[in-house]
Enzyme design. Sequence first.
Site, PDB file in Angstrom:
ATOM      1  CG  ASP A   9      73.863  17.192  29.336  1.00 57.38           C
ATOM      2  OD1 ASP A   9      74.419  16.153  29.770  1.00 57.38           O
ATOM      3  OD2 ASP A   9      73.255  17.989  30.064  1.00 57.38           O
ATOM      4  CG  ASP A  11      70.235  14.118  33.761  1.00 55.06           C
ATOM      5  OD1 ASP A  11      69.254  13.498  33.321  1.00 55.06           O
ATOM      6  OD2 ASP A  11      71.128  13.589  34.441  1.00 55.06           O
TER       7      ASP A  11
END
Length: 179
Positions: A9, A11
């Site tokens: 991922d 953020d």
Amino acid sequence: MTKRAVFLDRDGVINEVLTDRVKFVNKREDLFFLPKVPEAIQMLNESGLFDLIAVITNQGGVGLGYMKEEQLQDIHTYMVDELKKLGAEIDEVCYCPHKPKEGCECRKPGSKMIEDIAKEHDIDLSASYMVGDREPDIEAGQNAGTKTVFLGEDYGLANATFPTLYDAAEWIIQDAKNH
């Protein structure tokens, strides 16, 4: 031979989000790497165990009008280039630009982004890993059939939980060597 990947991922895993310095990353100047992220990715690269390191990210800010898709692509180009300068290679960045409740197939917890990259690169998802800091990241990995690693406080549904990507990378490498 089995081809493996590590899906990350963005953020909260690679860069800061919702911190004193930055709320959301809507331009390249807002991108700040979390501690030891370049070292973690470099360690994954240098292990020789993974054929692909890919970023899988929901970017609803595009669909919501907070930024244009060109701005997002500029952020990702900047991120990949800056990591490369620090010895860390990201092979691919895949994002969902749709609004959170748009009902698209690509938005995590959906697994379409992971599955599409895996198909394109002939990756064995059962030998691969999804690393995230939110429930939808872990669910996307589970839906795709990867092992899952959660960053943050213990989240029982993931295969493993660590405070940082660096700690997670050490475990991922050891786990991959054992399987």
